[in-house]
Enzyme design. Structure first.
Site, PDB file in Angstrom:
ATOM      1  N   HIS A 240      23.452 -14.637  30.494  1.00 40.45           N
ATOM      2  CA  HIS A 240      23.291 -15.995  31.015  1.00 40.45           C
ATOM      3  C   HIS A 240      23.731 -17.043  29.991  1.00 40.45           C
ATOM      4  O   HIS A 240      24.527 -17.919  30.314  1.00 40.45           O
ATOM      5  CB  HIS A 240      21.846 -16.219  31.476  1.00 40.45           C
ATOM      6  CG  HIS A 240      21.435 -15.373  32.640  1.00 40.45           C
ATOM      7  ND1 HIS A 240      21.103 -14.041  32.506  1.00 40.45           N
ATOM      8  CD2 HIS A 240      21.320 -15.645  33.961  1.00 40.45           C
ATOM      9  CE1 HIS A 240      20.785 -13.548  33.699  1.00 40.45           C
ATOM     10  NE2 HIS A 240      20.905 -14.504  34.607  1.00 40.45           N
TER      11      HIS A 240
ATOM     12  N   GLY B 166      16.513  -0.023  24.971  1.00 40.77           N
ATOM     13  CA  GLY B 166      17.325  -0.626  26.015  1.00 40.77           C
ATOM     14  C   GLY B 166      16.810  -1.975  26.435  1.00 40.77           C
ATOM     15  O   GLY B 166      15.860  -2.521  25.870  1.00 40.77           O
TER      16      GLY B 166
ATOM     17  N   LYS C  64      20.169  -0.230  19.241  1.00 44.06           N
ATOM     18  CA  LYS C  64      19.805  -0.822  20.528  1.00 44.06           C
ATOM     19  C   LYS C  64      20.975  -1.654  21.065  1.00 44.06           C
ATOM     20  O   LYS C  64      21.788  -2.147  20.285  1.00 44.06           O
ATOM     21  CB  LYS C  64      18.591  -1.719  20.368  1.00 44.06           C
ATOM     22  CG  LYS C  64      18.015  -2.217  21.697  1.00 44.06           C
ATOM     23  CD  LYS C  64      16.842  -3.157  21.468  1.00 44.06           C
ATOM     24  CE  LYS C  64      16.301  -3.662  22.804  1.00 44.06           C
ATOM     25  NZ  LYS C  64      15.276  -4.685  22.606  1.00 44.06           N
TER      26      LYS C  64
ATOM     27  N   ASP D  30      16.898  -7.087  15.826  1.00 43.19           N
ATOM     28  CA  ASP D  30      16.090  -5.990  16.368  1.00 43.19           C
ATOM     29  C   ASP D  30      16.193  -4.747  15.496  1.00 43.19           C
ATOM     30  O   ASP D  30      15.249  -3.964  15.404  1.00 43.19           O
ATOM     31  CB  ASP D  30      16.572  -5.638  17.788  1.00 43.19           C
ATOM     32  CG  ASP D  30      15.975  -6.573  18.833  1.00 43.19           C
ATOM     33  OD1 ASP D  30      14.913  -7.160  18.572  1.00 43.19           O
ATOM     34  OD2 ASP D  30      16.578  -6.716  19.917  1.00 43.19           O
TER      35      ASP D  30
ATOM     36  N   ASP E 178      10.945  -9.600  15.007  1.00 43.80           N
ATOM     37  CA  ASP E 178      11.832 -10.760  15.019  1.00 43.80           C
ATOM     38  C   ASP E 178      11.429 -11.682  16.165  1.00 43.80           C
ATOM     39  O   ASP E 178      10.778 -11.276  17.118  1.00 43.80           O
ATOM     40  CB  ASP E 178      13.298 -10.345  15.158  1.00 43.80           C
ATOM     41  CG  ASP E 178      13.653  -9.948  16.560  1.00 43.80           C
ATOM     42  OD1 ASP E 178      13.002  -9.015  17.080  1.00 43.80           O
ATOM     43  OD2 ASP E 178      14.549 -10.568  17.157  1.00 43.80           O
TER      44      ASP E 178
ATOM     45  N   SER F 236      21.564  -7.579  26.252  1.00 43.15           N
ATOM     46  CA  SER F 236      22.438  -8.503  26.981  1.00 43.15           C
ATOM     47  C   SER F 236      22.255  -9.920  26.480  1.00 43.15           C
ATOM     48  O   SER F 236      21.174 -10.289  26.020  1.00 43.15           O
ATOM     49  CB  SER F 236      22.073  -8.461  28.461  1.00 43.15           C
ATOM     50  OG  SER F 236      20.737  -8.878  28.631  1.00 43.15           O
ATOM     51  N   HIS F 237      23.317 -10.705  26.549  1.00 41.56           N
ATOM     52  CA  HIS F 237      23.194 -12.142  26.394  1.00 41.56           C
ATOM     53  C   HIS F 237      24.092 -12.807  27.435  1.00 41.56           C
ATOM     54  O   HIS F 237      24.943 -13.633  27.129  1.00 41.56           O
ATOM     55  CB  HIS F 237      23.514 -12.588  24.967  1.00 41.56           C
ATOM     56  CG  HIS F 237      22.450 -13.444  24.368  1.00 41.56           C
ATOM     57  ND1 HIS F 237      22.680 -14.452  23.490  1.00 41.56           N
ATOM     58  CD2 HIS F 237      21.103 -13.459  24.571  1.00 41.56           C
ATOM     59  CE1 HIS F 237      21.536 -15.025  23.159  1.00 41.56           C
ATOM     60  NE2 HIS F 237      20.568 -14.438  23.803  1.00 41.56           N
TER      61      HIS F 237
ATOM     62  N   SER G 261      14.886 -20.868  18.763  1.00 39.71           N
ATOM     63  CA  SER G 261      15.689 -21.047  17.553  1.00 39.71           C
ATOM     64  C   SER G 261      15.930 -19.675  16.934  1.00 39.71           C
ATOM     65  O   SER G 261      15.049 -18.818  16.950  1.00 39.71           O
ATOM     66  CB  SER G 261      14.958 -21.940  16.552  1.00 39.71           C
ATOM     67  OG  SER G 261      14.902 -23.263  17.034  1.00 39.71           O
TER      68      SER G 261
ATOM     69  N   HIS H 237      12.512 -11.212  31.999  1.00 38.99           N
ATOM     70  CA  HIS H 237      13.154 -10.863  30.737  1.00 38.99           C
ATOM     71  C   HIS H 237      12.168 -10.218  29.760  1.00 38.99           C
ATOM     72  O   HIS H 237      12.515  -9.266  29.062  1.00 38.99           O
ATOM     73  CB  HIS H 237      13.749 -12.137  30.133  1.00 38.99           C
ATOM     74  CG  HIS H 237      14.691 -11.894  29.007  1.00 38.99           C
ATOM     75  ND1 HIS H 237      16.013 -11.555  29.209  1.00 38.99           N
ATOM     76  CD2 HIS H 237      14.519 -11.933  27.664  1.00 38.99           C
ATOM     77  CE1 HIS H 237      16.605 -11.401  28.036  1.00 38.99           C
ATOM     78  NE2 HIS H 237      15.723 -11.621  27.086  1.00 38.99           N
TER      79      HIS H 237
END
Lengths: 734, 220
Positions: A96, A530, A90, A116, A267, A93-94, A312, A48
């Site tokens: 999982h 990306g 941008k 981001d 961030d 993915s989230h 967090s 990741h």
């Protein structure tokens, strides 16, 4: 600084590191790492964060262009849209987390992508999403749709950024791994873009936002592994979002960014404090020393390991200009956010962490980022398929087929979804999912220009032929932007694939990238940001290759734009682009003929460019009342969508010497557009097209209340509309 | 004519309200931070904007209704200062008690965002007079908690006094008697769930909201 825990092979393996990777760590450190250091290496070298399987292939992309201010490598891409304005965007993915806990997974996906963008100095002005769920009747699908949509809405609506568009598909290939890809577009001044490279020595490092808790520890590692039957036990690794804090964080950052107090800002996303501090130090070529006792903590007794790996949400790290500390404190206190000076930059090139009077980590930064593994994984190309001959595909009743298509999972109305999203807040939304148009249109506040935004990919094409599918997803976003009259500028991508350690999956990945890159180069349409999401697999079953593309274009003047909804009574329906009747991997083949076979439509990039440039010219010349591209479901679906949007019927006939009727109505040949134009414009449009070598023909007329043709098609628009609107509410309320 | 918009943490329609006020009055609206304690005496009209003040924690509008600036706003409203609250602003006004009733979760339980037809139920109020007898308007709605509730006696009185200014045509959230917007007894405080400030520009899809702002401003 020795720590009690001995690093055993089991601990190394639990951290997702291979024996070879661990050996590199031993070599670089010249000693065994302690547990904190191992944890930091493991997240930085996770798929990741390190892109270790994909990096060498991503390097092939076209990333430069005359409007590109910042390409890949920062928090988001930056493009120039004239007059000193810049667009920062941008997609990420989230996947999982959203499968494990759909509401929080999706919500924090939206929060993360917004950070981001505003990290770089842009106020977020639009959100998009690209969602893939499993079969409609799969036991988990409804719960996942419900949770993901509520999570996206719950976060974006509260922060007050309009969710203006997106796409949603259903396929059994996503039964075990849904995809939640969120995109954010922000607006900044081109000369006030903020970057993440830490600079200087002895400069204060500020922590801002929510307190650090024990949520999301090792989220990045979770996102770098396959699922199995026990994956639900990973729920504690899903983060919990608080859009209220995010909204305060945006306003506070915007306020501080208007001063000259910030040297660098990043961030805390995946791998939290670890990746943000390492990336800032690495980019700036400096070291960082942090005092973890000063990190605002939500729980008592947190260990350095937990603090460094927590994910967090709603947290930022900044390097502040010396002397401006009080200004920073004042702004964040005004917004009632936690803020602390937790360390400073150094000239050692090392990451040093202090906790309760002890040094608990002291490692060189360069190997964490630059020496991350970079694998050339074996890849085998996907076998080519034969085309499907439309002659062999029967179509007996066009009316029945059309109803079946508009009421199918992938073509029916998404109203149930987008009515849960605030699409108008900020009052600059010109067009959104509400119209069903090809691209959302968002005005640049206070001006008469706008950005057009779209997301697209056709996974069934990418599965059948990764290379053509890769070309197609880029081409379709380019076409969608063209449909509203925008100049396509650049893309972001979110590359969702299975386990890259399997050569056939890696073959899909490489094929898609090569196809996408070819299209980017043909259109001079670079990739500026990306994200890669691999290991979307459960028990060895991978998702279909899904390289979602987010395209952004510029409408220089809102006096000249078109949507799909402006057809007028008596308008002529014109098709631009040839129809050979390509049914391989089409929705018709799947929904009506019950087969997912066949080669997908080839994408002729020079024809795409020629036809698209012509359509854009016609829009700018105010020749068009409505424009729509032919994509999923083919020509008849596109014409029907235009009729539904305008509330006016359409009578269609086949072009002379056309292909068999199944292919004519439902073939998915590329590079095609439908135009609604004044009857007086037909001849000039057709003759100019002929002069340019573009196929164009009038194939129908708008009017009445029916969708009809001399091939026996005869349906009231109201009947089509009720079928089109019924499917998704029917699923969700069943 | 001076107008103001109150800004709470996580107000998110504050800029939209200010844009609408500027468009109608020709002057920028003053933004008033929630920690301030006084509405300046030269302010003629106050808008409480939509959003998620204080993250909607506790109850929508509950925390905002107890903030320092709202205390002063309530006192001035009771003395006649015109105030309008849209969406979260309406929720805040019911929490202060300036307007009766409460906004509960939508009966469909989902957030709902769509263009919404509204019937002008009383065209003679300070917030509707400029519509000149137009029977219906369309404003966008975007809320999760817009289901208006009050006891029957309260609803009867609201209706009898002509204080129900807008009703939904096709109830989107379960509101009692299709109520979309109400005013106080003196007619100077108004709240509604729909967003007139999002129907100001032809690019919004309609300009029906302009006359609402015109009505109140012409009445001052």
């Amino acid at each position: 600084m020795a720590q009690a825990t001995e690093i055993t092979p089991e601990i190394v393996s639990e951290h997702g590191l291979s024996i070879d990777e661990y050996q590199i760590i031993l070599d670089r450190l010249g000693r065994a790492p302690n547990l904190n250091e191992l944890g930091i290496f493991s997240v930085m070298w996770s798929e990741h964060c390190s892109y270790k399987s994909s990096r060498r292939h991503l390097g092939k992309f076209l990333t430069k262009g005359k409007r590109v201010i910042q390409g890949p490598g920062e928090n988001a891409g930056v493009i120039d849209i004239d007059d000193g304005d810049a667009i920062i965007f941008k997609m990420e993915s989230h996947n999982h987390p959203s499968y494990i806990e759909p509401y929080q997974g999706a919500a924090t996906g939206v929060g993360g992508i917004m950070r981001d963008v505003f990290t770089m100095g842009a106020r977020p002005i639009a959100l998009m999403n690209a969602l893939r769920f499993g079969e409609p009747n799969h036991s988990k699908t409804k719960t996942l749709v419900d949770g993901v949509v509520a999570g996206i809405g719950g976060y974006g609506n509260c922060v007050g950024v309009p969710t203006v568009g997106g796409e949603t598909n259903f396929h059994k290939g996503y039964n075990g791994n849904i995809l939640v890809n969120a995109m954010c577009v922000g607006l900044a001044r081109a000369d006030k873009v903020f970057y993440s490279a830490a600079k200087g020595v002895g400069n204060p490092i500020f922590y801002v936002g929510s307190k650090t808790g024990r949520d999301g520890i090792h989220g990045a590692t979770m996102a770098s592994a396959e699922f199995d039957d026990d994956s639900e036990e990973k729920r504690p690794t899903v983060q919990v979002g608080d859009p209220f804090t995010e909204k305060l964080l945006i306003e506070a950052c915007m306020e501080l960014m208007a001063t000259d107090a910030i040297i660098a800002i990043q961030d805390m996303g995946a791998a939290g404090l670890t990746s943000s501090s390492v990336e800032m130090a690495d980019k700036g070529g400096v070291g960082i020393e942090l005092n973890l006792d000063d990190v605002p903590q939500r729980e008592e007794g947190m260990t350095p390991y937990e603090m460094m790996l927590s994910e967090s949400q709603e947290r930022m790290l900044m390097v502040i200009q010396p002397g401006k500390e009080q200004l920073a404190f004042d702004v964040f206190h005004k917004w009632e956010l936690d803020v602390a000076q937790i360390g400073h930059t150094t000239d050692t090139g090392r990451l040093v962490l202090n906790h309760k009077g002890k040094v608990v980590c002291d490692i060189p930064i360069a190997p964490l980022a630059d020496d991350a593994p970079n694998y050339d994984r074996p890849h085998t190309p996907t076998e080519k398929r034969e085309p499907i001959n439309a002659e062999t595909i029967a179509l007996t009743d066009v009316s029945t087929a059309l109803l079946q298509m508009v009421g199918s999972p992938d073509l029916s109305s998404r109203r149930w979804i987008w009515e849960q999203y605030d699409r108008h807040v900020m009052t600059d939304t010109v067009d959104s999912s509400q119209s069903g148009g090809d691209a959302a249109i968002v005005r640049i506040h206070g001006t008469n220009k706008a950005v057009a935004i779209t997301t697209d990919v056709t996974p069934r094409y990418c599965y059948a032929d990764p290379y053509e599918g890769g070309k197609q997803c880029v081409a379709e976003t380019w076409r969608n932007l063209t449909c509203v009259g925008a100049d396509p500028i650049a893309i972001t991508d979110c590359l969702n694939f299975g386990n890259p350690e399997r050569p056939e999956i890696m073959g899909q990945f490489v094929g898609c990238i090569d196809g996408m890159n070819e299209a980017c180069r043909a259109f001079d349409y670079p990739v500026v940001s990306g994200n890669v999401s691999l290991y979307n697999e459960t028990n060895g079953v991978a998702i279909p290759p899904t390289p979602a593309v987010g395209g952004v274009g510029l409408i220089p003047n809102l006096d000249f734009y078109t949507t799909l909804s402006g057809a007028k009574d008596g308008d002529a329906l014109i098709i631009i682009g040839e129809t050979s009747g390509w049914l391989g991997s089409s929705i018709y083949l799947r929904e009506v003929a019950g087969s997912e076979d066949g080669a997908p439509p080839p994408v002729d990039l020079s024809k795409e460019k020629l036809n698209g440039d012509y359509v854009r010219r016609l829009i700018r010349d105010r020749r068009t009342h409505a424009v729509h591209d032919c994509s999923d479901g083919g020509l008849l679906i596109a014409a029907t969508e235009m009729a539904l949007a305008a509330g006016i019927g359409v009578d269609i006939h086949r072009a002379p010497n056309s292909c068999p009727i199944s292919g004519w109505y439902f073939g998915e040949d590329q590079a095609r557009y439908l135009l609604a134009v004044d009857p007086n414009s037909v001849n000039p449009i057709l003759s100019t097209a002929e002069g340019k070598g573009i196929f164009a023909a009038q194939i129908g007329t708008f009017g009445g209340t029916k969708v009809s043709s001399n091939d026996g098609l005869n349906l009231e628009l109201s009947k089509i509309r009720s079928t089109y609107e019924a499917w998704l509410p029917g699923l969700m309320e069943s | 004519m001076k107008t103001a918009v109150i800004v709470f943490p996580a107000s998110n329609c504050d800029r939209d309200a200010a844009m609408a006020l500027e468009k109608v009055t020709g002057r920028p609206a003053q933004m008033i931070w929630h920690r301030e304690t006084e509405i300046p005496s030269d302010i003629d009209f106050v808008v409480i904007p939509g959003g998620f003040s204080y993250g909607d924690y506790l109850r929508c509008g509950a925390i905002a209704s107890r903030s320092p600036i709202v205390k002063d706003m309530v006192e001035k409203a009771k003395k006649g200062l015109p105030v309008a609250g849209f969406c979260n602003g309406f929720q805040i006004l019911t929490e202060t008690g300036l307007l009766p009733g409460a906004l509960m979760r939508n009966n469909g339980l989902k957030f709902v965002c769509r263009p919404q037809r509204l019937r002008i139920n009383n065209g003679n109020s300070r917030f509707t007079s400029a519509y000149g007898g137009t029977p219906e308007v369309t404003f966008p709605i975007a809320h999760h908690d817009g289901n208006y509730y009050a006891e029957d006696a309260v609803l009867n009185k609201l209706e009898k006094d002509g204080r129900v200014l807008f009703k939904y045509v096709g109830n989107p959230n379960g509101s009692a008697r299709d109520i979309a917007g109400i005013c106080n007894e003196d007619g100077n405080v108004f709240g509604m769930m729909p967003h007139p400030e999002r129907a100001i520009d032809p690019l919004h899809g309609g300009t029906d909201g302009i006359n609402l702002f015109k009505s109140i401003i012409e009445s001052i």
